[in-house]
Motif scaffolding. Sequence first.
Motif, PDB file in Angstrom:
ATOM      1  N   PRO A  67     -17.356  38.207  -6.959  1.00 40.33           N
ATOM      2  CA  PRO A  67     -17.381  38.390  -8.427  1.00 40.33           C
ATOM      3  C   PRO A  67     -17.344  37.023  -9.119  1.00 40.33           C
ATOM      4  O   PRO A  67     -16.470  36.196  -8.851  1.00 40.33           O
ATOM      5  CB  PRO A  67     -16.095  39.179  -8.668  1.00 40.33           C
ATOM      6  CG  PRO A  67     -15.163  38.724  -7.583  1.00 40.33           C
ATOM      7  CD  PRO A  67     -16.009  38.393  -6.390  1.00 40.33           C
ATOM      8  N   VAL A  68     -18.302  36.779  -9.967  1.00 42.67           N
ATOM      9  CA  VAL A  68     -18.450  35.494 -10.635  1.00 42.67           C
ATOM     10  C   VAL A  68     -18.620  35.737 -12.141  1.00 42.67           C
ATOM     11  O   VAL A  68     -19.382  36.633 -12.551  1.00 42.67           O
ATOM     12  CB  VAL A  68     -19.665  34.719 -10.067  1.00 42.67           C
ATOM     13  CG1 VAL A  68     -19.903  33.450 -10.887  1.00 42.67           C
ATOM     14  CG2 VAL A  68     -19.449  34.388  -8.607  1.00 42.67           C
ATOM     15  N   ARG A  69     -17.921  34.960 -12.936  1.00 43.27           N
ATOM     16  CA  ARG A  69     -18.150  34.967 -14.379  1.00 43.27           C
ATOM     17  C   ARG A  69     -19.242  33.935 -14.661  1.00 43.27           C
ATOM     18  O   ARG A  69     -19.024  32.726 -14.522  1.00 43.27           O
ATOM     19  CB  ARG A  69     -16.855  34.622 -15.129  1.00 43.27           C
ATOM     20  CG  ARG A  69     -17.023  34.747 -16.649  1.00 43.27           C
ATOM     21  CD  ARG A  69     -15.687  34.752 -17.358  1.00 43.27           C
ATOM     22  NE  ARG A  69     -14.990  33.469 -17.213  1.00 43.27           N
ATOM     23  CZ  ARG A  69     -13.868  33.307 -16.529  1.00 43.27           C
ATOM     24  NH1 ARG A  69     -13.308  34.364 -15.907  1.00 43.27           N
ATOM     25  NH2 ARG A  69     -13.298  32.132 -16.442  1.00 43.27           N
ATOM     26  N   PRO A  70     -20.466  34.403 -15.010  1.00 43.08           N
ATOM     27  CA  PRO A  70     -21.612  33.499 -15.062  1.00 43.08           C
ATOM     28  C   PRO A  70     -21.502  32.457 -16.168  1.00 43.08           C
ATOM     29  O   PRO A  70     -20.958  32.718 -17.246  1.00 43.08           O
ATOM     30  CB  PRO A  70     -22.799  34.428 -15.299  1.00 43.08           C
ATOM     31  CG  PRO A  70     -22.305  35.807 -15.105  1.00 43.08           C
ATOM     32  CD  PRO A  70     -20.840  35.783 -15.343  1.00 43.08           C
ATOM     33  N   SER A  71     -22.072  31.292 -15.866  1.00 40.97           N
ATOM     34  CA  SER A  71     -22.239  30.245 -16.874  1.00 40.97           C
ATOM     35  C   SER A  71     -23.711  29.854 -16.981  1.00 40.97           C
ATOM     36  O   SER A  71     -24.023  28.835 -17.599  1.00 40.97           O
ATOM     37  CB  SER A  71     -21.390  29.009 -16.509  1.00 40.97           C
ATOM     38  OG  SER A  71     -21.773  28.493 -15.243  1.00 40.97           O
ATOM     39  N   VAL A  72     -24.606  30.635 -16.399  1.00 45.84           N
ATOM     40  CA  VAL A  72     -26.050  30.399 -16.466  1.00 45.84           C
ATOM     41  C   VAL A  72     -26.719  31.640 -17.034  1.00 45.84           C
ATOM     42  O   VAL A  72     -26.111  32.715 -17.113  1.00 45.84           O
ATOM     43  CB  VAL A  72     -26.632  30.071 -15.062  1.00 45.84           C
ATOM     44  CG1 VAL A  72     -26.150  28.709 -14.595  1.00 45.84           C
ATOM     45  CG2 VAL A  72     -26.267  31.158 -14.052  1.00 45.84           C
TER      46      VAL A  72
END
Length: 229
Positions: free
Chosen positions: A94-99
């Motif tokens: 699980p990743v909180r996107p920055s792209v």
Amino acid sequence: MTLLTLLLTCVIAAGTPGLDAWRWPLGPPAPQVVRGFSPPASPWGPGHRGVDLAARPEQPVHAAGPGRVSYAGRLAGRGIVAIDHGALRTTYLPVRPSVRVGGRVTSGTRIGVLEDGRSHCPTPCLHWGLRRGSLYLNPLDLVQRQVRLLPLWHTPSPTPRAPEPASEPKMTLRDATTATGGALTGMALAFTLAFAWRRTRARYRLHGRRRPPEGVVNLSEERRLRRTP
């Protein structure tokens, strides 16, 4: 391993990054692998379609290779980032996107941070996946180069051949002629003995038939006896 190696070799010419372009999505240093790759036996079967890497909440996550962001958002309550690398695609969750979708990234570009919350691992972890179309591959093959040694083949010693049985001597023309001549000689001798035996028996019978009956004097025999001194 063999399938992925061949795959990566073939897709380099199609714009996929080479082996030198890949890196771990966490670190350095290289993270610990909590759970390895276990592909399912069927597309809908159970298995582990990627690897789990030990991480900590809010730890930066980086792109494993150069490519284009194809997905960045939430799915089933978890943040997911997917990056296309030519024929390959890597996923991170699980990743909180920055792209954003469509953005270009290079190897090592920061794509987000690890989310803190519900995880399928006993401890916080990053699930890293690799696909080619619908085929799941082992992402560790991108960063772990394994040297496979060929077995040492021993040259087998030649098997001793069994001695060939002695062949029977062949009869030559001279031997055949000698054997034929001996057979003819034996046949001639046998005919001669049989002829002599028959003639002797015939004389004996003839002599026995000429013997005078009892009471009759043989004058020829009497004359021969008287002439004898």
